[in-house]
Design a protein around this motif. Structure first.
Motif, PDB file in Angstrom:
ATOM      1  N   PHE A 135       1.019  -1.252   0.109  1.00 46.50           N
ATOM      2  CA  PHE A 135       0.204   0.006   0.068  1.00 46.50           C
ATOM      3  C   PHE A 135       0.995   1.388   0.185  1.00 46.50           C
ATOM      4  N   TYR A 136       0.217   2.227  -0.248  1.00 46.15           N
ATOM      5  CA  TYR A 136       0.885   3.716  -0.414  1.00 46.15           C
ATOM      6  C   TYR A 136      -0.198   4.407   0.056  1.00 46.15           C
ATOM      7  N   HIS A 137       0.072   5.178   1.322  1.00 41.52           N
ATOM      8  CA  HIS A 137      -0.851   6.002   2.186  1.00 41.52           C
ATOM      9  C   HIS A 137      -0.262   7.221   2.537  1.00 41.52           C
ATOM     10  N   GLN A 138      -1.131   8.340   2.285  1.00 42.93           N
ATOM     11  CA  GLN A 138      -0.704   9.835   2.432  1.00 42.93           C
ATOM     12  C   GLN A 138      -1.662  10.340   3.594  1.00 42.93           C
ATOM     13  N   PHE A 139      -0.989  10.365   4.816  1.00 43.85           N
ATOM     14  CA  PHE A 139      -2.025  10.854   5.926  1.00 43.85           C
ATOM     15  C   PHE A 139      -1.975  11.989   6.485  1.00 43.85           C
ATOM     16  N   LEU A 140      -0.945  12.942   5.858  1.00 38.72           N
ATOM     17  CA  LEU A 140      -0.699  14.345   6.551  1.00 38.72           C
ATOM     18  C   LEU A 140      -0.404  15.255   5.379  1.00 38.72           C
ATOM     19  N   PRO A 141      -1.290  15.540   4.488  1.00 37.99           N
ATOM     20  CA  PRO A 141      -1.352  16.746   3.676  1.00 37.99           C
ATOM     21  C   PRO A 141      -1.656  18.134   4.290  1.00 37.99           C
ATOM     22  N   TYR A 142      -0.642  19.007   4.058  1.00 39.47           N
ATOM     23  CA  TYR A 142      -0.601  20.264   5.047  1.00 39.47           C
ATOM     24  C   TYR A 142      -0.322  21.457   4.105  1.00 39.47           C
ATOM     25  N   ASP A 143      -0.996  22.232   3.661  1.00 38.47           N
ATOM     26  CA  ASP A 143      -0.791  23.130   2.743  1.00 38.47           C
ATOM     27  C   ASP A 143      -1.488  24.488   3.380  1.00 38.47           C
ATOM     28  N   ARG A 144      -0.787  25.469   3.889  1.00 35.47           N
ATOM     29  CA  ARG A 144      -1.321  26.466   4.662  1.00 35.47           C
ATOM     30  C   ARG A 144      -0.627  27.724   4.532  1.00 35.47           C
ATOM     31  N   PHE A 145      -1.206  28.896   4.497  1.00 38.29           N
ATOM     32  CA  PHE A 145      -0.545  30.450   4.824  1.00 38.29           C
ATOM     33  C   PHE A 145      -0.941  30.959   5.897  1.00 38.29           C
ATOM     34  N   VAL A 146      -0.105  31.340   6.441  1.00 37.81           N
ATOM     35  CA  VAL A 146      -0.239  32.057   7.826  1.00 37.81           C
ATOM     36  C   VAL A 146       0.451  33.540   7.936  1.00 37.81           C
ATOM     37  N   THR A 147      -0.413  34.487   8.390  1.00 36.56           N
ATOM     38  CA  THR A 147      -0.174  35.792   8.343  1.00 36.56           C
ATOM     39  C   THR A 147      -0.218  36.313   9.979  1.00 36.56           C
ATOM     40  N   VAL A 148       1.097  36.776  10.436  1.00 35.90           N
ATOM     41  CA  VAL A 148       0.990  37.628  11.824  1.00 35.90           C
ATOM     42  C   VAL A 148       0.846  38.933  11.682  1.00 35.90           C
ATOM     43  N   THR A 149      -0.033  39.410  12.273  1.00 36.90           N
ATOM     44  CA  THR A 149      -0.314  41.006  12.074  1.00 36.90           C
ATOM     45  C   THR A 149       0.111  41.682  13.620  1.00 36.90           C
ATOM     46  N   ASP A 150       0.384  42.939  13.373  1.00 37.62           N
ATOM     47  CA  ASP A 150       0.821  43.929  14.620  1.00 37.62           C
ATOM     48  C   ASP A 150      -0.275  44.445  15.099  1.00 37.62           C
ATOM     49  N   PRO A 151      -0.728  44.199  16.366  1.00 36.91           N
ATOM     50  CA  PRO A 151      -2.032  45.071  16.773  1.00 36.91           C
ATOM     51  C   PRO A 151      -1.610  46.511  17.026  1.00 36.91           C
ATOM     52  N   ILE A 152      -0.385  46.857  16.863  1.00 41.90           N
ATOM     53  CA  ILE A 152      -0.310  48.440  17.377  1.00 41.90           C
ATOM     54  C   ILE A 152      -0.488  49.138  16.019  1.00 41.90           C
ATOM     55  N   SER A 153       0.232  48.904  14.814  1.00 39.66           N
ATOM     56  CA  SER A 153       0.224  49.313  13.637  1.00 39.66           C
ATOM     57  C   SER A 153      -0.715  48.800  12.655  1.00 39.66           C
ATOM     58  N   GLY A 154      -1.259  47.634  12.865  1.00 42.26           N
ATOM     59  CA  GLY A 154      -2.256  46.975  12.100  1.00 42.26           C
ATOM     60  C   GLY A 154      -1.504  46.457  10.802  1.00 42.26           C
ATOM     61  N   GLY A 155      -0.361  46.557  10.672  1.00 40.85           N
ATOM     62  CA  GLY A 155       0.318  45.827   9.584  1.00 40.85           C
ATOM     63  C   GLY A 155       0.895  44.562   9.510  1.00 40.85           C
ATOM     64  N   THR A 156       1.274  43.894   8.541  1.00 38.71           N
ATOM     65  CA  THR A 156       1.759  42.454   8.508  1.00 38.71           C
ATOM     66  C   THR A 156       3.065  42.561   9.114  1.00 38.71           C
TER      67      THR A 156
END
Length: 448
Positions: A135-156
């Protein structure tokens, strides 16, 4: 001759699929990180994830290899899944004057994707008491984009791009004993993690915010590790079955590279990271170079016990309980930097990140119609998925927001399957959760 040719073609298809992975640290890249080792196939998903005692096809290579003895013919199957996870936004906060660190904002967008979940080929030997498969098994597909924002300036403040999966290629064998009342089974596979991950902190300081620095690209050197599944199937009568599956996992090794910055200068050495030859200080005082962090990611071990009751040829009732040792995922956790810029004086430690073991309960039901030409099966299921994400228990408020420990999720599922010309079976299933995520699955099985 046709049967032998088809078997060889199936083997070639299985081996032609690439092995495709990951690394793990305390950054926002791994928000909501979790995975399941042994659930695949539309029949299993449609019946609420129950399969340990009720599996009757080649997906038993994962759920309970001992159940492969139920195969009366050679089977080649292909399972595919579509996953949808809603975007999630967590606002930051600036508790000025409280003495606490600034909590950065977080936006996570995981792409919808279709993945091959399982391909398997299994065939009975001799008098049918033994069955082998691959058998061939793929059990962890993971494709994401994460953005961290600054609460003071509101920028990325940061952006993270994560693409990895965790695949395995393996061999299964099962043998029945005592006139078919007891069966034993084993699946052995090689797991290979690979990844493409980049992260960058905005190099331009924003007014009233932390000082921006160019930050980081992750690299990983991984190794293959074995994964074992041991199965038992006991049938005290023609209507009842009890199954057990123990999954023994390993801890693939990797190295992580992160920038040497004010946010890492204290915590990285404390957590076992070493600097490369370029570590130093520029004339303006800016630190240069990288931290090299050697670690591993122990995959969770699990024990599954299942019960199936089939009072007649029409109904099947199934119950599975699964105990998963998620604490292993934090045993070799790496916290290379005091994330993220809210208060770099807080030094994160590996012991600040924890995960707890969980017990999942799965219920499934199947009804088979008595149609002669195209037998139809209708399925339904329910299961409870307890919170098992990584939880941060330290003082940094941003990490508390990134790693809250997850939440309990309940799932309802439904599915259907039909047999065509006594050789081709098509199954479909849909699994909806109360966190607005869902997945659908389709399975094709050819028996000859």
């Amino acid at each position: 001759m046709k049967k032998a040719s088809f078997s060889w073609i199936s083997v070639i298809i299985l081996l032609s699929f690439p092995l495709s992975a990951y690394a793990f640290d305390n950054g926002p890249t791994w928000f909501g990180f979790n995975y399941t080792l042994n659930t695949s196939g539309a029949r299993t998903i449609g019946m609420g994830g129950t399969a340990v005692a009720s599996a009757d096809d080649a997906s038993a290579t994962l759920a309970n290899p001992a159940a492969l003895v139920r195969l009366a013919k050679t089977e080649f199957r292909f399972d595919s899944t579509f996953r949808h996870i809603d975007e999630e936004t967590r606002p930051g906060a600036a508790p000025v004057g409280t003495g606490e660190s600034i909590r950065m904002g977080l936006h996570v967008d995981e792409t919808n994707q279709i993945d091959p979940a399982l391909m398997a080929l299994a065939t009975p030997l001799g008098n049918g008491r033994s069955v082998i498969g691959m058998f061939y098994h793929q059990f962890l597909p993971y494709d994401r984009f994460v953005t961290v924002t600054d609460p003071i300036s509101g920028g990325t403040a940061e952006t993270h791009s994560v693409m990895f999966d965790l695949d395995e290629v393996g061999f299964s064998a099962a043998h029945s004993l005592f006139g078919g009342q007891l069966a034993i089974g084993l699946s052995a596979s090689w797991v290979t993690p690979n990844m493409t991950i980049t992260a960058k902190r905005d190099p331009t300081p924003q007014p009233g915010s932390f000082e921006g620095v160019q930050f980081t690209s992750y690299g990983s050197q991984t190794e293959q590790e074995p994964l074992w599944r041991f199965g038992l199937l006991f049938r005290p009568s023609e209507t009842m079955a009890i199954g057990v599956n123990y999954t023994l996992t390993q801890d693939p090794q990797y190295t992580m590279t992160t920038v040497n910055s004010p946010a890492t200068v204290d915590s990285a050495p404390q957590n076992g990271c070493t600097g490369d030859i370029n570590i130093g200080e520029r004339p303006d005082g800016t630190l240069t170079g990288n931290w090299i962090c050697n670690s591993s990611l122990p995959m969770p071990e699990s024990v599954s016990i299942g019960f199936a009751y089939t009072p007649n040829e029409v109904w099947t009732f199934a119950l599975d309980t699964v105990y998963i040792d998620y604490r292993r995922t934090t045993m070799e956790f790496v916290a290379p930097y005091a994330y993220p810029g809210g208060d770099v004086r807080i030094i994160q430690k590996n012991s600040d990140f924890q995960a707890r073991d969980v017990l999942e309960v799965h219920l499934g039901l199947e009804y088979k119609t008595r149609l002669y030409h195209h037998p139809l099966a209708l399925r339904a299921g329910y299961y409870f998925d307890p919170a098992h994400d990584i939880e941060y228990r330290g003082l940094d408020s941003t990490s508390q927001g990134i790693y809250p420990g997850g939440k309990d999720v309940q799932h309802l599922s439904a599915g259907a399957g039909m047999v065509f010309r006594e050789s081709l079976q098509v199954d479909m299933a849909f699994d909806a959760a109360d966190d607005d995520s869902y997945r659908s699955a389709i399975s094709l099985a050819y028996r000859y």
